[in-house]
Design an enzyme around this catalytic site. Sequence first.
Site, short mmCIF file in Angstrom:
data_model
loop_
_atom_site.label_atom_id
_atom_site.label_comp_id
_atom_site.label_asym_id
_atom_site.label_seq_id
_atom_site.Cartn_x
_atom_site.Cartn_y
_atom_site.Cartn_z
N ASP A 438 -8.55 9.27 2.23
CA ASP A 438 -8.50 9.77 1.34
C ASP A 438 -8.26 11.21 0.70
OD1 ASP A 438 -9.85 9.39 -1.61
OD2 ASP A 438 -11.26 11.20 -1.13
N GLU A 491 -4.02 8.19 1.46
CA GLU A 491 -3.75 8.34 0.03
C GLU A 491 -3.04 9.11 -0.77
OE1 GLU A 491 -6.07 8.31 -4.45
OE2 GLU A 491 -7.10 9.46 -2.59
#
Length: 760
Positions: A438, A491
């Site tokens: 993330d 990401e």
Amino acid sequence: MTDTLLMADQEKQDGDKIQANIGDYSAQITAFEQAVFADPFAFLGVHSYNELSVILRVYIPGAEQVFYQSEHKKIAYQRYKGSALFTLILKKSNLQKNYLLCIVYPLITVQETDSYSLASTLDEQAMYLFSEGALAHAYQHLGAHWQSQNNTSGVRFTVWAPNAQCVSVIGDFNHWNATRHLMRKHPSSGVWEIFICNAQAGQGYKFSLLSQDGQRLEKADPFAFVMQMSPATASVIAEQDFTTQLNRQHKGLTATQAQERLLRNAIDRPISIYEVHAGSWQRNSEQVAKGESGYLSYQELAEKLVPYVKNMGFTHIQLMPISEFPFDGSWGYQPIGMFAPTRRFGSIADFQQLVDACHQQNIGLLIDWVPGHFPSDVHGLAKFDGSHLFEHADKRQGFHPDWQTHIYNYDRGEVKSFLISNAMYWFDRFDIDGLRVDAVASMLYLDYSRADGQWLANKYGGRENLAAIELLKQVNLRCYQQHPGIMMAAEESTAWPGVTQYTEHGGLGFGYKWNMGWMNDSLSYMTRDPLYRSHHHNEMTFSLMYAYSENFILPLSHDEVVHGKGSLLNKMPGDDWQKFANLRAYFALMWAHPGKKLLFMGGEFAQRNEWHHDHSLDWHLLEDRAHQGMQDLIKQLNGLYCQSPALYELDDKPFGFQWLDENNAQQSIFSFIRFAKDLTEHVVVVSNMTPNPVQEFRVGVPSHHDYRVIFNSDAEKFAGSDFNQQQTLVNHDMPWQGVEHSVCLQLPPLATVYLAKVEQ
């Protein structure tokens, strides 16, 4: 005098005489009573008294009597001046190594090993590597682990808190009394440890720490494998079998499963990921009606989610973060228990059952991993020992302004070991397929979401977070080395070079990167009224300018359907029919575009409402023909995708894609060819992004064969208009769009069609 209570009169008399001369322990007792005794092992346990004798000391609040229990003797300790300190002086010849304490409380008598009589079992070499940032299996050494000492089973508790004055373990096993089990400090590593024999699996515990400024802190275990359910905040002792297996060679995948994982995660394989929030995919309606959460358990997800994903043709499931987190509204992105699968859905064994269910169906399981920040909850990592231990002290480096969270201090070796070992843990213990990391961009840039003057440059004066970069490289390098065939996905929303390049070539070492540029551009295009799309044609073609710079995943994730952004369906322009037609055409174009696929749950049947973590998806929509048609479309797209090497084998190679016409802005039509490694195998794709059908639309084809429509997003079975379906497209020996042959088709409105040659 019985055989359970033997004390020679002479030994007792000698002991009583010596007892009267043992000194003044007032200061020590005060320190114990306040739980501020910095070095309890230097005082408690067994210590030399003189040439012939040893003195044994225990501090046990609430005890009425304490006895030394050996194989042949049971000798009473003497209470010191009415305190909780008990002492006993024995001749060295009478001391047995494996003695027990027999402790008499008002309502119960227990036997246990004297924690303070035991030598340390901490691996000093491992602690050196921990401090250096190179202990990839730190979870085997820190936290709560079952061990056997002096032929007694118990739990060794270990915690890193170098700046604490004093640390003790509190829990159900000692009535949360900070004075009972004060820990031993290892100054070279700043790690504290103690062995407690009467601890039991399932009991809660925390660490009670005294900071340098005298503040008393109660912290959950950073390495805990189980956490209590929110709003409770304690760590929980895991089952004995679990921690025992952690310190042995995990049996891992079978040879067949390892080969399946290697194949399903490879760059030349079809990868279609179904992103899931485990708490809201489905809920138990009866429980919800009773005011309960209605969460499906890991077992129920194994029974319902896995077969659904298999039936829909997805190859992977990606779970939003399942590391334990206190606040439901964070969706798991503010974790407290990085090593603990959340208890919301069941036990560790239940989570393993979900992983195994995926493997049995040859479905990959990815989980979201959050190494970029952590929340400020008082029982968490923030100011763990009273100092800025896991985070930077300077808020310009250690605090995230967007999320109001703390940022790890990646410069600290111990923090690196913590995060590297956490990544390794999910592969080592659960054999998952991969981690989706993330917010990588927030880790890479020191000035991320910061104005001038709000950030500190690196030692070269740049904005790159050098320590975070090195951490990511080490995580990827070690995970791939130890677990071949996994996938690490970033990401990452910027143009950072080499995200998916090998670390030895200067890259970050990820296997895949989310293509946020494609997502932003394509959604921007699709939200526009078709009347104006011709002016923004490049939003759908620009992604091919960089499509091979990284190994990309095309993501339509949860982030695109929350916070007022609307559902995918409601982003589409026009009336209801056009919304569905637009979304069907968009999905079909996405599945044909180079790059692996990711779709957030609900998108597959055109959820109308924004996603909300507190509610189940609106499964009742499938009673409507249009929503059922969308689900059928995704299922067929996945099936066709997996069966057509041209749609996936050369995702990372420019010669796997050829534009036929990227410049037809006037008609808002896109046409291209996807090639397999066998370049004679191909799929021709044509997408019409206006509501106007086109009669006799000529498109180039690379073969002299006739062609057929193998997919049409406007088909009646998908609730489309079924505009002028053609069975066979006759090949014309007419060069067109840069290739030698062409066919004519009736191009449906707001539709994407795939063409394949007819084998003769």
